[in-house]
Design a protein around this motif. Structure first.
Motif, mmCIF file in Angstrom:
data_model
loop_
_atom_site.group_PDB
_atom_site.id
_atom_site.type_symbol
_atom_site.label_atom_id
_atom_site.label_comp_id
_atom_site.label_asym_id
_atom_site.label_seq_id
_atom_site.Cartn_x
_atom_site.Cartn_y
_atom_site.Cartn_z
ATOM 1 N N PRO A 56 6.105 3.153 52.927
ATOM 2 C CA PRO A 56 6.474 3.993 54.059
ATOM 3 C C PRO A 56 6.775 3.807 56.093
ATOM 4 O O PRO A 56 6.969 3.996 56.525
ATOM 5 C CB PRO A 56 7.261 5.674 53.931
ATOM 6 N N SER A 57 5.437 3.473 55.956
ATOM 7 C CA SER A 57 4.820 3.582 56.944
ATOM 8 C C SER A 57 4.816 2.240 57.815
ATOM 9 O O SER A 57 5.279 2.366 59.091
ATOM 10 C CB SER A 57 3.101 3.297 56.929
ATOM 11 N N ILE A 58 5.143 1.397 56.482
ATOM 12 C CA ILE A 58 5.714 -0.348 57.066
ATOM 13 C C ILE A 58 6.465 -0.094 58.009
ATOM 14 O O ILE A 58 7.115 -0.969 58.833
ATOM 15 C CB ILE A 58 4.972 -1.300 56.548
ATOM 16 N N GLY A 59 7.545 0.557 56.769
ATOM 17 C CA GLY A 59 8.972 0.992 57.814
ATOM 18 C C GLY A 59 9.562 1.093 58.997
ATOM 19 O O GLY A 59 9.830 1.063 60.239
ATOM 20 N N GLU A 60 8.760 2.218 59.540
ATOM 21 C CA GLU A 60 8.672 3.064 60.212
ATOM 22 C C GLU A 60 7.962 2.337 61.401
ATOM 23 O O GLU A 60 9.146 2.519 62.023
ATOM 24 C CB GLU A 60 7.612 4.282 60.371
ATOM 25 N N SER A 61 7.247 1.496 61.052
ATOM 26 C CA SER A 61 6.861 0.823 62.329
ATOM 27 C C SER A 61 7.567 -0.460 62.302
ATOM 28 O O SER A 61 7.895 -0.752 63.672
ATOM 29 C CB SER A 61 5.347 -0.295 61.791
ATOM 30 N N MET A 62 8.789 -0.185 62.058
ATOM 31 C CA MET A 62 9.727 -1.343 62.293
ATOM 32 C C MET A 62 11.312 -1.062 62.743
ATOM 33 O O MET A 62 12.446 -1.500 63.885
ATOM 34 C CB MET A 62 10.457 -1.906 60.794
ATOM 35 N N TRP A 63 11.164 0.685 63.178
ATOM 36 C CA TRP A 63 12.393 1.112 63.577
ATOM 37 C C TRP A 63 11.729 1.124 65.557
ATOM 38 O O TRP A 63 10.726 1.693 65.406
ATOM 39 C CB TRP A 63 12.302 2.453 63.272
ATOM 40 N N ARG A 65 12.429 3.803 67.732
ATOM 41 C CA ARG A 65 13.087 5.335 67.502
ATOM 42 C C ARG A 65 14.025 5.182 69.080
ATOM 43 O O ARG A 65 14.912 5.782 69.288
ATOM 44 C CB ARG A 65 11.692 6.242 67.934
ATOM 45 N N ASP A 66 13.879 4.568 70.398
ATOM 46 C CA ASP A 66 14.453 4.938 71.379
ATOM 47 C C ASP A 66 16.212 5.084 71.889
ATOM 48 O O ASP A 66 16.839 4.907 72.495
ATOM 49 C CB ASP A 66 13.716 4.478 72.342
ATOM 50 N N GLU A 67 15.755 3.213 70.940
ATOM 51 C CA GLU A 67 17.255 2.395 70.578
ATOM 52 C C GLU A 67 18.053 2.616 69.153
ATOM 53 O O GLU A 67 18.774 2.360 68.685
ATOM 54 C CB GLU A 67 17.131 1.017 71.233
ATOM 55 N N GLU A 68 17.680 3.382 68.188
ATOM 56 C CA GLU A 68 17.943 3.779 66.971
ATOM 57 C C GLU A 68 18.276 2.588 66.070
ATOM 58 O O GLU A 68 19.115 2.354 65.751
ATOM 59 C CB GLU A 68 19.027 4.867 67.037
ATOM 60 N N ARG A 69 16.973 2.330 66.070
ATOM 61 C CA ARG A 69 17.526 0.284 65.642
ATOM 62 C C ARG A 69 16.238 0.105 65.539
ATOM 63 O O ARG A 69 15.426 -0.063 65.199
ATOM 64 C CB ARG A 69 17.799 -0.623 66.555
ATOM 65 N N LEU A 70 16.438 -1.370 64.601
ATOM 66 C CA LEU A 70 15.402 -1.897 63.539
ATOM 67 C C LEU A 70 14.628 -3.199 64.688
ATOM 68 O O LEU A 70 15.948 -3.766 65.422
ATOM 69 C CB LEU A 70 15.386 -2.963 62.453
ATOM 70 N N LEU A 71 13.425 -3.216 64.605
ATOM 71 C CA LEU A 71 13.124 -4.355 65.874
ATOM 72 C C LEU A 71 13.323 -5.818 65.029
ATOM 73 O O LEU A 71 13.988 -5.708 64.089
ATOM 74 C CB LEU A 71 10.935 -4.952 65.289
ATOM 75 N N THR A 72 13.884 -6.366 65.818
ATOM 76 C CA THR A 72 14.628 -7.528 65.856
ATOM 77 C C THR A 72 13.510 -8.342 65.415
ATOM 78 O O THR A 72 12.225 -8.172 65.371
ATOM 79 C CB THR A 72 15.500 -8.840 67.607
ATOM 80 N N TYR A 73 13.381 -10.381 64.535
ATOM 81 C CA TYR A 73 12.753 -11.087 64.092
ATOM 82 C C TYR A 73 11.834 -11.196 65.189
ATOM 83 O O TYR A 73 10.737 -10.989 64.757
ATOM 84 C CB TYR A 73 13.670 -12.492 63.117
ATOM 85 N N ARG A 74 12.241 -11.691 66.290
ATOM 86 C CA ARG A 74 11.487 -12.043 67.365
ATOM 87 C C ARG A 74 10.473 -10.553 68.046
ATOM 88 O O ARG A 74 9.393 -11.380 67.604
ATOM 89 C CB ARG A 74 12.121 -12.239 68.733
ATOM 90 N N GLU A 75 10.842 -9.551 68.078
ATOM 91 C CA GLU A 75 9.680 -9.041 68.282
ATOM 92 C C GLU A 75 9.071 -8.437 67.651
ATOM 93 O O GLU A 75 7.471 -7.996 67.178
ATOM 94 C CB GLU A 75 11.608 -7.275 68.879
ATOM 95 N N PHE A 76 9.280 -8.926 65.898
ATOM 96 C CA PHE A 76 8.248 -8.567 65.106
ATOM 97 C C PHE A 76 7.676 -9.410 64.806
ATOM 98 O O PHE A 76 6.171 -9.398 65.031
ATOM 99 C CB PHE A 76 9.227 -8.667 64.189
#
Length: 144
Positions: A56-63, A65-76
């Motif tokens: 869940p911590s890894i999942g949380e780091s993908m979020w 928050r300000d934009e309520e979305r997942l990281l893009t592949y590039r951001e990751f």
């Protein structure tokens, strides 16, 4: 790419667990969903893969928050270059390297089976019938 997708899966699993009380499922489906989610999460744990408590911590780091979305592949990929951020995904990276080298085959098979069962269940819950199965057949990606 698989590391990113798996991290996104962890984010979605976390979200489902958080939203669990609000899902409109029968008691039997509720129980089955909980069991299937646990089976997937335990599958990642086999042979010291990705520990249950860090998923869940890894999942949380993908979020984002300000934009309520997942990281893009590039951001990751950009974040992976930061050692203080990447340390949280190292076990996940190692899991995929082991899978690519065909190490830990039992874990890989358990995961594929658990993920297939979860997707089939979810597909049925949303009234998709066999849409995922049909797509897998069309793409030639039907699980082992």
């Amino acid at each position: 790419m698989l590391v990113n997708l798996t991290a996104c899966l962890f984010a979605q699993l976390k979200k489902v667990r958080e939203d669990f009380p609000y899902l409109r499922l029968s008691a039997a489906d509720d129980t089955e969903l909980a069991a299937l989610l646990l089976r997937v999460q335990r599958g990642f744990l086999v042979d010291h893969g990705v520990y249950y408590v860090t998923q869940p911590s890894i999942g949380e780091s993908m979020w984002v928050r300000d934009e309520e979305r997942l990281l893009t592949y590039r951001e990751f990929c950009e974040r992976l270059q930061d050692p203080s951020w990447r340390v949280w995904t190292d076990r996940l990276i190692r899991l995929h390297i082991e899978s690519a080298h065909r190490d830990k085959r039992e874990r890989t098979q358990l995961l594929l089976t658990a993920l297939a069962q979860l997707t089939e269940f979810l597909d049925g819950c949303v009234g998709g019938g066999h849409s995922i199965e049909s797509r897998q057949q069309a793409e030639g990606t039907e699980p082992g």
